[in-house]
Design an enzyme around this catalytic site. Structure first.
Site, short mmCIF file in Angstrom:
data_model
loop_
_atom_site.label_atom_id
_atom_site.label_comp_id
_atom_site.label_asym_id
_atom_site.label_seq_id
_atom_site.Cartn_x
_atom_site.Cartn_y
_atom_site.Cartn_z
N LYS A 74 -14.06 -5.61 -5.67
CA LYS A 74 -15.30 -4.86 -5.45
C LYS A 74 -15.02 -3.59 -4.65
CE LYS A 74 -18.24 -8.98 -5.35
NZ LYS A 74 -19.27 -9.72 -4.57
N GLY A 75 -14.18 -3.69 -3.61
CA GLY A 75 -13.88 -2.56 -2.74
C GLY A 75 -14.32 -2.85 -1.32
N ALA A 76 -13.44 -2.52 -0.36
CA ALA A 76 -13.70 -2.92 1.04
C ALA A 76 -13.69 -1.77 2.02
CB ALA A 76 -12.67 -3.95 1.46
N LYS A 129 0.85 -1.19 0.00
CA LYS A 129 0.00 0.00 0.00
C LYS A 129 0.88 1.24 0.00
CE LYS A 129 -4.14 -1.86 2.22
NZ LYS A 129 -3.81 -3.25 1.92
N HIS A 137 -14.51 -13.90 -4.06
CA HIS A 137 -14.84 -15.21 -3.52
C HIS A 137 -16.25 -15.63 -3.92
CE1 HIS A 137 -11.98 -13.29 -0.66
NE2 HIS A 137 -11.34 -14.41 -0.90
N ARG A 141 -5.67 -5.86 -11.18
CA ARG A 141 -6.45 -6.66 -10.24
C ARG A 141 -7.79 -5.94 -10.07
NH1 ARG A 141 -4.28 -6.59 -4.49
NH2 ARG A 141 -2.96 -8.37 -5.04
N ARG A 185 -12.05 -7.42 6.68
CA ARG A 185 -12.54 -8.77 6.41
C ARG A 185 -13.84 -9.02 7.18
NH1 ARG A 185 -8.87 -7.65 3.92
NH2 ARG A 185 -10.68 -7.00 2.69
N ASP A 213 -1.75 -1.95 -4.07
CA ASP A 213 -3.13 -2.02 -3.61
C ASP A 213 -3.79 -0.67 -3.76
OD1 ASP A 213 -2.93 -4.66 -2.91
OD2 ASP A 213 -2.60 -4.29 -0.78
#
Length: 307
Positions: free
Chosen positions: A187-189, A99, A227, A184, A289, A133
């Site tokens: 979706k985004g977190a 990052k 996933h 890559r 997560r 990232d």
């Protein structure tokens, strides 16, 4: 408000509490080990070796972000260089992720560019691929600028990430296309306001597939990081229907998440990589997560109750 968006924002808001952070750090260590390979480089390398036996390649990531002092950024650079040297000695594919706020982006773009340049100068001759990232929306523009600047300096072994939940992403895609980036797609977190990001899962998924198909049509190499069985199946269906060879794309999943799916895809001949994070700065990563799936929150609660 969309339920998925409400859940993600609620979890990330609570996770920002120092008391919650302290509680998880002291009582949920078993959960941490499910998603984080360990705190040392050696533990991460051992996790990568275990994946290789299963036909799954590793993306090694020394966790850290949003540093507040230049000394911290330089310390992270030293840690990443240690990772580069260790990976370069392994016989399996050499791939790391980092990052830019880890390298001082919030302090100075010039500092982040200097430190990233130093990493790429060591990584490229050793055949180590470096993925940048993508972080939250206020940092997207600077990340794109630095990626373009380093590509214009002649570095080629560096890739980028695009997030399908941001409204701006398709425009960013077309702006990046002249650089022929290795992408890559995620979706985004991060917790984002409705002014900049979709909150509806159906729209985010639709954008994910739209951008991925667009990138494949333009001849780019695409890493589909998801996933979601439905999205994975649609990528498989589309590439087969269009005659796109498996060498043109790959699937990326997180360490500790759906390992049986990782093995299955690898056995079917797809390139599969697992994102293997390690280090002591794991709390922000774990928070995201937990925010991705309600099931993860139940695991946290069970860990806390069980000590």
């Amino acid at each position: 408000m969309n339920l998925d968006l409400w859940y993600r924002q609620a979890v990330l808001s609570v996770a920002g509490s120092p008391r919650v952070e302290a509680l998880i750090k002291t009582r949920a260590r078993s959960l941490v080990r499910r998603y984080v390979a360990g705190e040392s480089l050696e533990e991460a390398l051992q996790a990568a070796e275990r994946l290789e036996v299963q036909g799954v390649h590793a993306i090694l990531d020394l966790l850290g972000e949003m540093v507040h002092r230049e000394e911290e950024a330089r310390a992270f650079q030293r840690g990443i260089l240690e990772l580069v040297r260790a990976v370069a000695e392994r016989p399996w594919p050499k791939y790391i992720s980092l990052k830019l706020t880890q390298l001082g982006l919030d302090l100075s773009e010039a500092l982040a560019r200097e430190l990233l340049r130093g990493i790429l100068r060591e990584a490229e001759p050793k055949g180590v691929f470096v993925r940048l990232d993508m972080e939250d929306s206020p940092r997207v523009e600077a990340t794109l600028r630095l990626y373009k600047a380093l590509r214009e300096e002649g570095f080629s072994g560096v890739g980028l990430v695009l997030q399908s939940y941001l409204y701006r992403t398709e425009k960013d895609f077309w702006d990046l296309l002249p650089y022929r980036p290795n992408l890559r797609l995620v979706k985004g977190a991060y917790r984002e306001p409705k002014e900049v990001a979709y909150g509806d899962k159906r729209l985010i998924d639709a954008e994910f597939l739209h951008l991925g198909k667009l990138a494949l049509k333009e001849g780019l190499y695409v890493a589909f990081a998801t996933h979601d069985p439905r999205l994975i199946a649609e990528v498989q269906r589309y590439t087969q229907a269009m005659g796109i060879p498996k060498e043109r794309f790959e699937f990326q999943l997180l360490y500790g998440v759906r390992p049986e799916e990782q093995r299955r895809l690898a056995q079917e001949g797809y390139t599969v990589r697992a994102y293997v994070p390690y280090g002591t700065h794991w709390y922000p990563y774990l928070s995201r997560r937990i925010a991705e799936r309600p099931e993860n929150l139940f695991l946290v609660l069970r860990s806390l109750l069980g000590g």
